[in-house]
Design a protein around this motif. Structure first.
Motif, short mmCIF file in Angstrom:
data_model
loop_
_atom_site.label_atom_id
_atom_site.label_comp_id
_atom_site.label_asym_id
_atom_site.label_seq_id
_atom_site.Cartn_x
_atom_site.Cartn_y
_atom_site.Cartn_z
N TRP A 57 0.84 -1.10 -0.08
CA TRP A 57 0.10 0.09 -0.11
C TRP A 57 0.84 1.30 0.08
O TRP A 57 0.57 2.03 -1.11
N HIS A 109 -3.34 -5.42 0.93
CA HIS A 109 -4.70 -5.34 1.13
C HIS A 109 -5.30 -5.64 -0.18
O HIS A 109 -4.70 -5.65 -1.31
N TRP A 147 1.35 -11.89 4.77
CA TRP A 147 -0.06 -11.69 4.93
C TRP A 147 -0.79 -11.07 3.95
O TRP A 147 -0.28 -10.07 3.38
N THR A 149 -4.81 -9.09 3.53
CA THR A 149 -5.92 -8.54 4.58
C THR A 149 -6.86 -7.89 3.56
O THR A 149 -6.54 -7.82 2.24
N PHE A 153 -11.91 -0.02 5.17
CA PHE A 153 -11.96 1.36 5.77
C PHE A 153 -11.85 2.44 4.86
O PHE A 153 -12.42 3.54 5.14
N TRP A 196 -7.31 -5.15 10.67
CA TRP A 196 -6.95 -3.80 11.27
C TRP A 196 -8.22 -3.25 10.83
O TRP A 196 -8.84 -3.03 9.82
N GLU A 240 -4.57 -6.37 14.69
CA GLU A 240 -3.53 -5.31 14.97
C GLU A 240 -4.30 -4.11 15.56
O GLU A 240 -5.00 -3.53 15.32
N LYS A 242 -4.91 -0.31 17.55
CA LYS A 242 -4.48 0.82 17.14
C LYS A 242 -5.48 1.60 18.08
O LYS A 242 -6.69 1.16 17.93
N GLU A 276 2.05 -2.98 15.84
CA GLU A 276 2.74 -1.78 14.92
C GLU A 276 3.42 -0.74 16.14
O GLU A 276 2.69 -0.12 16.76
N HIS A 279 1.66 2.54 16.38
CA HIS A 279 0.19 2.47 17.04
C HIS A 279 0.53 2.14 18.43
O HIS A 279 -0.34 2.57 19.25
N ASP A 304 4.52 -4.94 12.67
CA ASP A 304 4.45 -3.61 11.48
C ASP A 304 5.65 -2.91 12.06
O ASP A 304 5.20 -2.09 12.93
N ASP A 315 -0.38 9.30 13.12
CA ASP A 315 0.31 8.11 12.72
C ASP A 315 1.16 8.51 11.31
O ASP A 315 0.69 8.14 10.38
N ASP A 347 5.34 -1.23 7.46
CA ASP A 347 4.18 -0.68 6.98
C ASP A 347 4.60 0.92 7.45
O ASP A 347 4.31 1.58 8.39
C1 XUL Z 1 -3.13 1.44 9.52
C2 XUL Z 1 -2.27 0.24 9.36
C3 XUL Z 1 -2.80 -0.68 8.30
C4 XUL Z 1 -2.69 -2.13 8.54
C5 XUL Z 1 -3.34 -2.84 7.62
O1 XUL Z 1 -2.56 2.21 10.43
O2 XUL Z 1 -1.40 0.13 10.05
O3 XUL Z 1 -2.17 -0.43 7.21
O4 XUL Z 1 -1.46 -2.58 8.90
O5 XUL Z 1 -4.52 -2.85 7.34
#
Ligand code: XUL
Ligand code: CO
Length: 444
Positions: A57, A109, A147, A149, A153, A196, A240, A242, A276, A279, A304, A315, A347
């Motif tokens: 991403w 994703h 992984w 996902t 969102f 997540w 994950e 957050k 992460e 996070h 992450d 973030d 990430d």
């Molecule tokens: C968002 C985040 C995402 C997840 C995967 O803050 O960390 O990228 O890791 O959806």
């Protein structure tokens, strides 16, 4: 297997070859100073310890837009006008990047890899076309999937939540997306699957039944697990944590919240935690704290790897370059026996102002070198320094006698009271924090 450096006759990162290891003395920004994939550290190679992954991403989809301005980065793979052609070009560029960088894993994703269609069936078809291509690319390059996902969102339908949306119709669309993303993950041999929940939370208690939403979240995860096991997924599901952003309050606030949730609903084990770093700091914790809570619970799944900025509270997803922080993280990971099925997924995104294509190489090289050094330092601290003995020594009084009886649950409150009377005032024992901190610096 010999690895091709790029797909077909189109090279996206021209002038950049396979990133070499040149060692600490090298001034070449396009070379590793510490990360040497096959170098042994203890019983494993650096590659086996660190299990690096590149994320699809930020690296291939995020062009630097922020709430105040449009993209600053111009990616050559975005040139095709047709979204499917652009997705193919992006995939070619991604696999070229993975191969040149020399990482074993990637993460994605659904919507990074394939555009969304107008209907559920159309989206499924688009994703499976791209997954077929990814499977071929994996075979050609030796890349593996850490992984997969689903992006639950981004689309406006998820503004009030995905699995926790008060409208059941939205929950069904989230389920359709997760089903397709699980199919994709299994087809690509993914070792884990991540949830997540960026929109799984609330903005106001005035309009929200939190207990019902949490029950729905657990039920949703259960259905995803049962489906995935049914199609032969043997990997680990990861949640994950957050605390906020984009939701004001997210249900998966931090590691301990997620661990409590998983245990309460009987999901722990199938599900573990994806920690992460940024996070953790948003939740008011350190990265190593979050890792420690997970290893204590036997639920550390994957990581992450990124960092935030101490001067602000959002973030920023910067590349991890803080060696001190990485050493603290690796101390926890190694004490737990290391990463097994998880990995270190970057990430992270280059800054909006870092507009050269080579910057994404430089950023990943820095992140990989940071964790390679941290791995070496933490290994030496655990295997060659007095730290583990001193730490264990603080708990010596529980190793035998009455302390051990207490741990076994053999002493009641009155018995403890009587021991206090008999023993008199305890000695003041130094915690020696500065001694430990100096030791870490000595080994850096
Ligand atoms: C968002 C985040 C995402 C997840 C995967 O803050 O960390 O990228 O890791 O959806
Ligand atoms: Co993440």
């Amino acid at each position: 297997m010999t690895r091709q450096l790029f797909i077909g006759d189109k090279e996206y990162f021209r002038g950049i070859g396979r990133i070499p290891y040149e060692g600490q003395e090298s001034d070449n920004p396009m070379a590793f100073k510490c990360y040497e994939a096959k170098r042994m550290v203890g019983h494993k190679t650096m590659e086996q310890h660190l299990r690096f992954a590149v994320c699809y991403w930020h690296t291939f989809c995020g062009g630097g837009a922020d709430p105040f301005g449009v993209d600053t980065q111009v990616f050559p793979w975005d040139a095709p006008a047709d979204p499917v052609d652009a997705a193919r070009a992006r995939m070619d560029a991604a696999f070229e990047f993975f191969t040149k960088l020399g990482v074993p894993y990637y993460c994605f994703h659904d919507r990074d890899m394939a555009p969304e269609g107008n209907t559920v069936a159309e989206s499924e078809a688009l994703l499976s076309t791209m997954v077929e291509l990814a499977r071929e690319r994996q075979e050609a390059t030796g890349m593996k999937l850490l992984w997969g996902t689903a992006n639950l969102f981004g689309h406006p339908r998820y503004m009030n939540g995905a699995a926790t949306n008060p409208d059941f119709a939205v929950v069904t669309h989230a389920a359709a997306q997760v089903k397709a993303a699980l199919d994709a993950t299994v087809a690509l041999g993914g070792e884990n699957y991540v949830f997540w929940g960026g929109r799984e939370g609330y903005s106001s208690l005035l309009n929200t039944e939190t207990q019902r939403e949490l029950d729905h979240l657990a039920r949703f995860l259960e259905t995803a697990r049962d489906y995935a096991r049914g199609i032969g997924f043997t990997g680990t599901f990861l949640v994950e944590p957050k605390p906020m952003e984009p939701s004001k309050h997210q249900y998966d606030f931090d590691a301990q919240t997620v661990i409590g949730f998983l245990r309460h609903y009987g999901l722990a084990g199938d599900f573990k935690v994806n920690v992460e770093a940024n996070h953790a700091t948003l939740a008011g914790h350190s990265f190593s704290h979050e890792l420690q809570m997970c290893t204590d619970a036997g639920l550390l799944g994957s990581i992450d790897a990124n960092r935030g900025d101490p001067q602000n509270g959002w973030d920023t997803d910067q590349f991890p370059s803080d060696l001190y922080d990485a050493v603290h993280a690796m101390l926890v990971v190694l004490a737990d026996g290391g990463l097994t099925q998880g990995g270190l997924n970057f990430d992270a995104k280059v800054r909006r102002e870092s507009v050269d294509l080579e910057d994404i190489f430089i950023a990943h090289i820095g992140g990989m070198d940071t964790f390679a050094r941290a791995l070496q330092v933490a290994t030496r601290l655990l295997e060659g320094s007095a730290m583990p003995v001193h730490k264990a020594g603080r708990y010596r009084s529980f190793d035998s006698g009455d302390g051990a009886a207490f741990e076994r649950g053999e002493l009641d409150l009155l018995a403890l009271r009587n021991l206090a009377v008999a023993g008199g005032e305890p000695n003041h024992t130094s915690g020696k924090q500065e001694w430990y901190e100096n030791l870490v610096n000595q080994y850096l």
